[in-house]
Design a protein around this motif. Structure first.
Motif, PDB file in Angstrom:
ATOM      1  N   THR B 259       0.818  -1.217   0.000  1.00 57.99           N
ATOM      2  CA  THR B 259       0.000   0.000   0.000  1.00 57.99           C
ATOM      3  C   THR B 259       0.852   1.268   0.000  1.00 57.99           C
ATOM      4  O   THR B 259       0.313   2.367  -0.050  1.00 57.99           O
ATOM      5  N   SER B 260       2.172   1.110   0.057  1.00 61.76           N
ATOM      6  CA  SER B 260       3.029   2.299   0.066  1.00 61.76           C
ATOM      7  C   SER B 260       3.660   2.516  -1.313  1.00 61.76           C
ATOM      8  O   SER B 260       3.121   3.248  -2.137  1.00 61.76           O
ATOM      9  N   ALA B 261       4.772   1.852  -1.557  1.00 65.66           N
ATOM     10  CA  ALA B 261       5.493   2.110  -2.811  1.00 65.66           C
ATOM     11  C   ALA B 261       4.783   1.526  -4.034  1.00 65.66           C
ATOM     12  O   ALA B 261       4.773   2.134  -5.112  1.00 65.66           O
ATOM     13  N   VAL B 262       4.192   0.343  -3.876  1.00 66.54           N
ATOM     14  CA  VAL B 262       3.676  -0.364  -5.055  1.00 66.54           C
ATOM     15  C   VAL B 262       2.710   0.482  -5.897  1.00 66.54           C
ATOM     16  O   VAL B 262       2.841   0.538  -7.127  1.00 66.54           O
ATOM     17  N   PRO B 263       1.732   1.156  -5.281  1.00 68.44           N
ATOM     18  CA  PRO B 263       0.798   1.912  -6.129  1.00 68.44           C
ATOM     19  C   PRO B 263       1.452   3.074  -6.880  1.00 68.44           C
ATOM     20  O   PRO B 263       0.842   3.634  -7.784  1.00 68.44           O
ATOM     21  N   ARG B 264       2.665   3.433  -6.472  1.00 67.31           N
ATOM     22  CA  ARG B 264       3.320   4.557  -7.152  1.00 67.31           C
ATOM     23  C   ARG B 264       4.182   4.126  -8.330  1.00 67.31           C
ATOM     24  O   ARG B 264       4.721   4.961  -9.046  1.00 67.31           O
ATOM     25  N   ILE B 265       4.318   2.807  -8.522  1.00 68.96           N
ATOM     26  CA  ILE B 265       5.199   2.324  -9.594  1.00 68.96           C
ATOM     27  C   ILE B 265       4.564   2.554 -10.966  1.00 68.96           C
ATOM     28  O   ILE B 265       3.464   2.102 -11.234  1.00 68.96           O
ATOM     29  N   ARG B 266       5.269   3.300 -11.800  1.00 68.73           N
ATOM     30  CA  ARG B 266       4.782   3.564 -13.162  1.00 68.73           C
ATOM     31  C   ARG B 266       5.499   2.711 -14.205  1.00 68.73           C
ATOM     32  O   ARG B 266       4.957   2.412 -15.259  1.00 68.73           O
TER      33      ARG B 266
END
Lengths: 462, 462, 462
Positions: B259-266
């Motif tokens: 819920t932290s870094a993963v959703p920000r991965i483009r």
């Protein structure tokens, strides 16, 4: 042209789908099945079939001994879309006698000698008059052509060109002892119910007289296919086999079933010319990417059989009607050599030697695999969609790591897990992974047993 | 097999992307960088890594001398999706001694001799008993294989097949001085912030012992890539480098960052096996047409490097986890020779000679170009969309007309102007024009300076 | 390079589209038309055209004798998007005289000798000074290049490189007797009204001086095309022919017609370089799959002409402006040899021998077929969509069945019937069936006469 039987080497041939088919049909004996279908062809070969008449009726009656199909009659004059069911045609005898009184052209020797739907005729004709009613093949002088005149009243004879050349300039005694009267159009139908009303249509034509590949091969493969399918313990689909006269029969069937069976058809296949030694051809439905189209292409690609996938065209057999724009049914066609492209087509050379037990049986296998694939194709849902599940713990993965490749079964499981997001069917998985559907479906069942995979239709949610 | 170093000829080789990279990194010295990365490999080579334990910790600690990465520990027993972080494995010594007492198989000589995660064992065994614990490669009799037994408790030794054949029928003294106890799984992480929170994930595995291409090459290229990127004056993207044990490490990282870094991965890239002499391979993400997929394909096509673009498959390295259906991240993989397809794979022949400074450095260049392309890829808007603007007036077009072709720079400008309708990114323009992205991006910047082009994200409207 | 005329063999050549074109234009005489267009080129060849000035005006005036086009003037200084209509350039004379007073470079001998838009100049120059104003082609030492300097004030001469090498180190008397003053930009326009306001744009440039393929070929083919089209009894489309200076002319036309004609354009074609012996090239519009793109590709595929289909690029002729992103008109380009790729391009060798009557005429035929196809392309609806209609009853199908193939006309009818579901145009049918559009359109008209097919636009419903 005599085609050598491939029977003795059948077992030594490729084992195409044998393992998969035997999983369901333990007694599957290719050589026996091939011989059996060829024996049926031999029995039906002499009957003089046409688009109506006793020949079709007799054919269907004999078939009832092998499969309890229903025989349906549609009266002459019945309006079917733009067409009308024609008068029924029957023929007892026909000949041309020369000066000496012996039969020079004799229906009793081959029913191909008479143009189908020839009206009754008796008379004495000079050669020049008779000639206008004769059909032959100059470039195949020893073969009798097959000709019809369904919708234009007339009569004619077909004969070997070398016989035609021998006709002297004399007077001939001509007799066509036929009747063309109100009666009915006859077809056969056999339905194997499944757990759902969704239907699979299998259609083959039954209107050709003594020709083996062009229509008897389709009849016997469809028969044998039905016999196998009804042995299955359970089926998702209902399978409807129709044995119909070409064109007018399909049109009649569509008109009569327009609001009943037709809307339930999900997939369909026309069988024609599936008994000769040529490679397999699948002709796509008008839709071009229907499930049946993708499935047959997938199966043939993994079949070890030489084959071609053909685009739809509006010429051919009864797919013309099923794929007319007002129906646009997902119905393709399975054939071996393509109508009109091989010399034996519509001649006396399409005989008992032209069809082979092995070819019939391998066509049957593709049909059976098609049904197994239809039955097995589901959309699954990975129950542990985030990262791979731990397969090793469940005994689904080898214990010692570091080896160069994953086994085939492991690869199939990884593909199923990776693509089962609710948007891909198992056929989609098979296509994208380039693995045979059977491997994918086996992997899916194994994963389902371990509750790693659910059936989307049954409400599995990830 | 000893691979000749390509160093001396590196400068004479193709100048792939050198001009573009030097625009940003003035000091870019290929030969020095290649040698530097190879020196790092030599330093890390002897350490006995596994998916947990002191080997990984020691590796990360040494890497901290070159890049201030953070070391993270996740306790054994932590549940991570369908998995559990395993006990920590450490090993001090292991051997097999024969009758004479000398070590016939000796962990001190090569850490590949012990199956990774072998449980402690001491005992005397007959040859027939010992044999069940030995792994060798009959077709490569002088190489030691690399084997693991992470999830099934057991022990084993790997050795050259020619050594195995020399083992006499005697009693052997076997010792595996290892521990398998609660501890933690260790990984490294290094984040280079950008002006936006959107992240680029770079992931490489760190769990292999004395193997050079299979994992040390990925480690050192990622290290050097990070060192370059942090030198950039500004970045749009935040770059996250993760150095993790394969499979369980990626699963752990995904579970901990879900819920932290993963959703920000483009965008993301797995690096593995990027140091051997083989051609470059880019394996697409599960999505198949993600920006990273299109970008790497574009860069490799314009790179003068022999290369292949591979479709996604669910087997391989940690892209398996990043691309599992529950995440479906746009993460591809860059490799040279593909795991399992070259004989040295997972053997003692994946040694210091198997990786080359030049290959490491050219892999780095593709990585740097990928970052530059990511940073430069924008969607621009032509401010004079009706007809071409007058480039000549602005000094952007040659003065004398009538010559046979437009210059390359002029063509790039014409393409950018023509396609910048708000729907095409500069990568789209590069793809459709078949010009290198760098040429397109340079043209876009020049046109932007002349106010002929605006950045769509910044509200330019035509 | 002298190109042999192909005239004598034209009739013996392929009969590409002749039958179809003669159906509408009974008097279509290829040889006469080819000669006629070549004669027009000969008449217009000596005129010194540029992007403005008397040369363009004189050219359009002479064209009015063959087609009553309108001549339009747009004053210098008019703002047209990012551009301004330039001053008008005219030239009376220009030369370079040597010591002896004879003209070494003489505008009267070839208008290519002067760089177009050269400003007035008179003076005495040393060779070293003169050299800076000279253009030649070292690799084609006997050809004069064509150069322009529209937007940078300056002057120059073009000459054969072998002449340039003969210039001695002496003083030269240089004269350019030109004017560059406010005036206007001139273009021609001819509109043939159709039954609808939807327009087809045909555009060709008129700004090149004594060059034959590069622009005179386009002018004469467009002229002849217009002459044919206005003879048609009825047209669905309105056809607008524009004869304009390249670039600035197209930009001016678009600016002046932005809210009037431009929104009515449905299809368009730029003609340029259609008279040489090279193969035909169709360059697609920016859209890539516009009807014009599909139609030209279809026609060329069925034309027996060697040809290539090129993707859009933003370099070339006035398609650059029509396909700029703010307009994105469906305008493609028909050419033979491509600008910049053949040595004669923009040199004195693009002369009367470089263009051929036969090539001009065959280019015309493609244009005429394009118009016939545009006019004939409709979306039809099968009035009996369920099953095939009974064609035989209507005399549309052969009476005797059983033969190996359907005739071509029957196949065309079957395709039209099968695909006319309201979603497919006749062009779609032609593409999918791989039959020529003319065959499909003929079949459609026949079926329409028998009320088996209706025009969707006219409200036919199945």
């Amino acid at each position: 042209m005599s085609v050598t039987r491939t029977m003795p080497t059948l077992q030594a041939e490729n084992g195409m789908f044998l393992r998969e088919i035997r999983e369901l049909f333990a007694e599957f004996d290719p050589a026996k099945l091939g011989e059996n279908m060829h024996a049926w062809i031999r029995e039906l070969y002499p009957i003089c079939r046409s688009i109506t008449g006793e020949g079709v009726r007799e054919t269907l009656r004999r078939m009832q001994r092998w499969l309890p199909l229903e025989i349906r009659e549609v009266p002459s004059g019945t309006k079917v879309f733009d067409w009308v069911v024609p008068n029924e045609w029957n023929i007892r005898d026909a000949y041309v006698k020369g000066r000496t009184g012996e039969r020079i052209i004799d229906f009793q020797k081959s029913n191909l000698h008479v143009v189908s739907y020839s009206v009754p005729f008796r008379g004495k004709l000079k050669l020049s008059e008779l000639n206008q009613h004769l059909h032959s093949l100059p470039d195949r002088p020893d073969w009798i052509p097959y000709r019809t005149s369904y919708y234009k009243e007339g009569w004619g004879f077909c004969l070997a060109h070398e016989e035609l050349l021998r006709l002297g300039d004399e007077e001939y005694d001509v007799c066509i002892d036929s009747t063309l009267q109100p009666g009915s159009l006859t077809y056969g139908e056999y339905v194997i119910p499944g757990s759902s009303e969704a239907e699979v249509l299998i259609s083959t034509h039954i209107c050709h007289p003594s020709l083996c590949n062009d229509n008897l091969s389709g009849i016997v493969v469809a028969l044998q296919w039905a016999i196998h399918l009804k042995q299955l313990a359970k089926r998702r689909y209902t399978y409807r086999f129709v044995f119909i006269p070409g064109t007018i029969g399909a049109i009649t069937w569509l008109a009569q079933n327009e609001t009943s069976a037709v809307p339930r058809i999900r997939h369909g296949l026309v069988l024609s010319g599936v008994g000769d030694a040529g490679k397999l051809n699948y002709k796509k439905s008008r839709r071009g990417n229907a499930e049946v189209d993708r499935m047959l292409a997938h199966l043939l690609r993994h079949s070890e059989e030489d084959h071609t996938i053909l685009d739809f065209s509006p010429y051919g057999y009864d797919e013309r009607q099923y794929c007319s724009p007002g129906f646009n049914l997902p119905v393709g066609r399975l054939s071996r050599s393509i109508h009109g492209t091989f010399p034996q087509y519509h001649t006396s050379a399409d005989d008992l030697d032209f069809v082979e037990p092995g070819a019939l049986e391998r066509s049957l296998r593709i049909c059976l695999m098609f049904a197994l694939t239809l039955e097995g194709n589901r959309t699954m849902v990975n129950m542990n969609p985030r990262c791979e599940p731990r397969l090793g713990r469940r005994g689904l993965y080898r214990a010692i790591g570091g080896q160069a490749d994953a086994g085939a079964a492991e690869m199939a499981m990884l593909w199923v897990l990776n693509l089962s997001d609710g948007a891909n069917s198992l056929l989609d998985v098979a296509e994208r992974s380039n693995l045979p559907f059977a491997a994918i479906e086996t992997a899916a069942r194994m994963l389902e047993q371990h509750e790693l995979l659910g059936d989307k239709a049954e409400g599995a949610s990830a």
